[in-house]
Design a protein around this motif. Structure first.
Motif, mmCIF file in Angstrom:
data_model
loop_
_atom_site.group_PDB
_atom_site.id
_atom_site.type_symbol
_atom_site.label_atom_id
_atom_site.label_comp_id
_atom_site.label_asym_id
_atom_site.label_seq_id
_atom_site.Cartn_x
_atom_site.Cartn_y
_atom_site.Cartn_z
ATOM 1 N N MET A 1 -19.607 20.628 18.062
ATOM 2 C CA MET A 1 -19.206 20.848 19.444
ATOM 3 C C MET A 1 -20.433 20.787 20.348
ATOM 4 S SD MET A 1 -17.230 24.146 21.097
ATOM 5 C CE MET A 1 -15.931 24.014 19.900
ATOM 6 N N SER A 2 -20.253 20.185 21.536
ATOM 7 C CA SER A 2 -21.364 20.071 22.464
ATOM 8 C C SER A 2 -21.900 21.438 22.845
ATOM 9 C CB SER A 2 -20.902 19.346 23.744
ATOM 10 O OG SER A 2 -21.868 19.455 24.749
ATOM 11 N N SER A 3 -23.236 21.578 22.811
ATOM 12 C CA SER A 3 -23.838 22.860 23.184
ATOM 13 C C SER A 3 -23.538 23.204 24.627
ATOM 14 C CB SER A 3 -25.353 22.791 22.960
ATOM 15 O OG SER A 3 -25.928 21.760 23.745
ATOM 16 N N ALA A 4 -23.279 22.182 25.456
ATOM 17 C CA ALA A 4 -22.971 22.433 26.861
ATOM 18 C C ALA A 4 -21.604 23.080 27.032
ATOM 19 C CB ALA A 4 -23.015 21.124 27.658
ATOM 20 N N LEU A 5 -20.724 22.947 26.011
ATOM 21 C CA LEU A 5 -19.369 23.454 26.155
ATOM 22 C C LEU A 5 -18.969 24.380 25.024
ATOM 23 C CD1 LEU A 5 -16.903 20.902 27.619
ATOM 24 C CD2 LEU A 5 -18.505 22.354 28.743
ATOM 25 N N THR A 6 -19.897 25.137 24.503
ATOM 26 C CA THR A 6 -19.528 26.090 23.461
ATOM 27 C C THR A 6 -18.578 27.144 24.001
ATOM 28 O OG1 THR A 6 -21.573 27.289 23.961
ATOM 29 C CG2 THR A 6 -21.609 25.790 22.089
ATOM 30 N N ASP A 7 -18.615 27.359 25.303
ATOM 31 C CA ASP A 7 -17.686 28.303 25.940
ATOM 32 C C ASP A 7 -17.080 27.631 27.151
ATOM 33 O OD1 ASP A 7 -16.274 30.365 26.995
ATOM 34 O OD2 ASP A 7 -17.980 31.668 27.396
ATOM 35 N N LEU A 8 -15.827 27.190 27.020
ATOM 36 C CA LEU A 8 -15.157 26.490 28.109
ATOM 37 C C LEU A 8 -15.039 27.354 29.357
ATOM 38 C CD1 LEU A 8 -13.722 23.846 28.867
ATOM 39 C CD2 LEU A 8 -11.612 24.819 27.960
ATOM 40 N N CYS A 9 -15.034 28.673 29.177
ATOM 41 C CA CYS A 9 -14.906 29.592 30.312
ATOM 42 C C CYS A 9 -16.076 29.476 31.286
ATOM 43 C CB CYS A 9 -14.780 31.029 29.823
ATOM 44 S SG CYS A 9 -13.309 31.341 28.828
ATOM 45 N N ARG A 10 -17.173 28.864 30.843
ATOM 46 C CA ARG A 10 -18.302 28.650 31.754
ATOM 47 C C ARG A 10 -17.953 27.644 32.835
ATOM 48 N NH1 ARG A 10 -23.240 26.730 28.397
ATOM 49 N NH2 ARG A 10 -24.034 26.486 30.526
ATOM 50 N N TYR A 11 -16.876 26.882 32.617
ATOM 51 C CA TYR A 11 -16.480 25.837 33.561
ATOM 52 C C TYR A 11 -15.029 26.059 33.977
ATOM 53 C CZ TYR A 11 -20.666 23.658 31.674
ATOM 54 O OH TYR A 11 -21.958 23.409 31.269
ATOM 55 N N PRO A 12 -14.756 27.120 34.752
ATOM 56 C CA PRO A 12 -13.353 27.405 35.092
ATOM 57 C C PRO A 12 -12.725 26.346 35.992
ATOM 58 C CG PRO A 12 -14.837 28.821 36.335
ATOM 59 C CD PRO A 12 -15.681 28.113 35.324
ATOM 60 N N ILE A 13 -13.575 25.553 36.685
ATOM 61 C CA ILE A 13 -13.045 24.526 37.582
ATOM 62 C C ILE A 13 -13.353 23.151 37.009
ATOM 63 C CG2 ILE A 13 -13.184 23.507 39.882
ATOM 64 C CD1 ILE A 13 -13.877 26.312 40.921
ATOM 65 N N VAL A 14 -12.297 22.426 36.657
ATOM 66 C CA VAL A 14 -12.413 21.087 36.092
ATOM 67 C C VAL A 14 -11.809 20.104 37.083
ATOM 68 C CG1 VAL A 14 -11.772 19.589 34.163
ATOM 69 C CG2 VAL A 14 -12.206 22.031 33.760
ATOM 70 N N GLN A 15 -12.565 19.061 37.402
ATOM 71 C CA GLN A 15 -12.042 17.993 38.269
ATOM 72 C C GLN A 15 -11.276 17.011 37.401
ATOM 73 O OE1 GLN A 15 -14.733 14.869 38.672
ATOM 74 N NE2 GLN A 15 -12.753 13.828 38.549
ATOM 75 N N ALA A 16 -10.015 16.816 37.720
ATOM 76 C CA ALA A 16 -9.157 15.973 36.886
ATOM 77 C C ALA A 16 -9.616 14.523 36.892
ATOM 78 C CB ALA A 16 -7.714 16.045 37.383
ATOM 79 N N PRO A 17 -9.492 13.847 35.751
ATOM 80 C CA PRO A 17 -9.764 12.409 35.720
ATOM 81 C C PRO A 17 -8.599 11.653 36.339
ATOM 82 C CG PRO A 17 -9.060 13.162 33.557
ATOM 83 C CD PRO A 17 -9.138 14.385 34.424
ATOM 84 N N MET A 18 -8.839 11.009 37.474
ATOM 85 C CA MET A 18 -7.780 10.300 38.201
ATOM 86 C C MET A 18 -8.030 8.806 38.101
ATOM 87 S SD MET A 18 -7.572 12.856 41.520
ATOM 88 C CE MET A 18 -9.368 13.149 41.566
ATOM 89 N N ALA A 19 -7.247 8.127 37.268
ATOM 90 C CA ALA A 19 -7.417 6.693 37.082
ATOM 91 C C ALA A 19 -7.054 5.952 38.363
ATOM 92 C CB ALA A 19 -6.552 6.207 35.923
ATOM 93 N N GLY A 20 -7.697 4.814 38.564
ATOM 94 C CA GLY A 20 -7.412 4.024 39.744
ATOM 95 C C GLY A 20 -8.521 4.058 40.774
ATOM 96 N N GLY A 21 -9.587 4.798 40.497
ATOM 97 C CA GLY A 21 -10.742 4.759 41.400
ATOM 98 C C GLY A 21 -11.168 6.072 41.992
ATOM 99 N N ALA A 22 -10.273 7.063 42.059
ATOM 100 C CA ALA A 22 -10.633 8.324 42.715
ATOM 101 C C ALA A 22 -11.771 9.040 41.990
ATOM 102 C CB ALA A 22 -9.410 9.235 42.805
ATOM 103 N N SER A 23 -11.711 9.066 40.653
ATOM 104 C CA SER A 23 -12.722 9.788 39.876
ATOM 105 C C SER A 23 -13.945 8.896 39.636
ATOM 106 C CB SER A 23 -12.140 10.259 38.542
ATOM 107 O OG SER A 23 -11.088 11.159 38.754
ATOM 108 N N CYS A 24 -14.622 8.572 40.708
ATOM 109 C CA CYS A 24 -15.792 7.704 40.647
ATOM 110 C C CYS A 24 -17.032 8.527 40.288
ATOM 111 C CB CYS A 24 -15.990 6.994 41.979
ATOM 112 S SG CYS A 24 -16.257 8.125 43.367
ATOM 113 N N PRO A 25 -18.137 7.878 39.914
ATOM 114 C CA PRO A 25 -19.346 8.607 39.531
ATOM 115 C C PRO A 25 -19.842 9.586 40.592
ATOM 116 C CG PRO A 25 -19.532 6.336 38.842
ATOM 117 C CD PRO A 25 -18.282 6.425 39.665
#
Length: 357
Positions: A1-25
């Motif tokens: 498991m990625s060391s950055a995400l051993t605890d998902l609670c550290r990232y309570p806000i997740v930006q959804a992956p929106m196909a079609g262009g919205a979720s750009c870099p």
């Protein structure tokens, strides 16, 4: 498991992956830099296009981020029904002066090539939509340190994801904008989706892995509610779609709060799979007749949607939106993450003061 995400609670806000262009870099990097978890959407992109966007994100942030993949779809579409729909759309092709697309343009979305890239050059998180990968695939990601998430819309799908070895599930309620991430597309269940809070409770009963809650979330108080219900994090799409960093079409952004668009519905009109969007002319006229044929219908209507956008006509576009779209705030992504966190903390404090019932 990625060391950055051993605890998902550290990232309570997740930006959804929106196909079609919205979720750009630019959006993904801004969210990750602000302490959220940004997500690229690899759907509808080539493997090389996905790799280029991953490289861009890495150049803009050192924060954790994810990439979402579409699972290959089984070839069970009714060719005759697709042909009937093609004839029905002939008037749209004439109106927008553009040809209809080839419904047989591909079913796997470059899945294997994308897997190869992400296993060779791992990212912190990879999520999957429209199905569950094999245990071999999930184990391969575990070996390279990537945290895996499978989108689910029922307790049964969640159990299958846990059994296959996923690190977490993204529990998607029927309120969510865009495509419903069902593992099996069954037209008989189109109107049978479960609301997010009820679905969290049902999934919590049958799995032990963390849950990311998704579906119509627009405020920190709603995030607090899903965390209190048992989720480890909340995924928001429509809330981030209107940010200046979002790659969504300007007409799509404006439609979120345009009083002309008063409600959302699930429709197959644009892609052949159930997806929630703002009700517009195209959805009203063609939704009742669209066959269960994804990605054939997606390929068929792709040119129409692009032509409508080029013509400045939102009535012919796929205006994906969650049920909370009227609560959209045109804030820079980093500021939105900050505001959501502030609202979340205030709501959590209120819940703590009230104590148990």
């Amino acid at each position: 498991m990625s060391s950055a995400l051993t605890d998902l609670c550290r990232y309570p806000i997740v930006q959804a992956p929106m196909a079609g262009g919205a979720s750009c870099p630019q959006l993904v990097a801004a969210v990750s830099e602000a302490g959220g978890l940004g997500f690229l959407a690899a759907g509808y992109k080539t493997a090389d296009g996905m790799y280029q966007e991953v490289t861009q994100v890495r150049g803009m942030t050192s924060g954790a981020f994810g990439v979402n993949l579409f699972m290959p779809q089984p070839g069970h579409a009714d060719a005759a029904a697709v042909d009937v729909y093609r004839h029905q759309l002939a008037g749209e092709a004439n109106w927008y002066d553009t040809p209809l697309g080839d419904p047989d343009a591909g079913r796997d979305d470059g899945y294997e090539a994308k897997l190869a890239i992400l296993l060779d050059d791992p990212v912190p998180v990879v999520s999957f939509t429209f199905g569950c990968p094999t245990r071999e695939t999930l184990d391969a990601f575990a070996r390279v340190g990537t945290y895996t998430v499978v989108t689910v819309t029922s307790p049964e799908e969640a159990q299958a994801a846990q059994y296959a070895g996923a690190d977490a599930v993204c529990v998607q309620g029927v309120e969510a904008g865009g495509h419903q991430g069902t593992h099996r597309d069954d037209p008989e269940t189109d109107a049978c989706g479960t609301g997010l809070l009820a679905l969290i409770a049902q999934v919590r009963e049958v799995v032990q892995i963390p849950m990311i809650a998704a579906g119509g979330l627009m405020r920190g108080s709603q995030i607090a509610a899903v965390l209190a219900a048992g989720a480890s994090a909340a995924q928001l799409g429509t809330a981030f779609l209107v940010c200046p960093e979002s790659g969504a079409n300007a007409l799509h952004k404006q439609a979120m709060t345009n009083p002309l668009f008063t409600r959302t519905e699930l429709t197959r009109a644009f892609s052949g799979r159930p997806a929630r969007g703002l009700v517009n002319r195209f959805m009203r006229e063609h939704g009742p007749y669209a066959p269960a044929a994804y990605p054939e219908v997606h390929h068929l209507t792709s040119g129409l949607r692009k032509a409508a956008a080029a013509a400045g006509d939102p009535q012919g576009m796929a205006l994906w939106a969650g049920q909370g779209h009227r609560l959209a705030r045109e804030l820079p992504a980093a500021q939105l993450v900050e505001v959501l966190n502030t609202e979340l903390q205030a709501a959590a404090a209120t819940l703590a003061l009230r104590g148990p019932a």
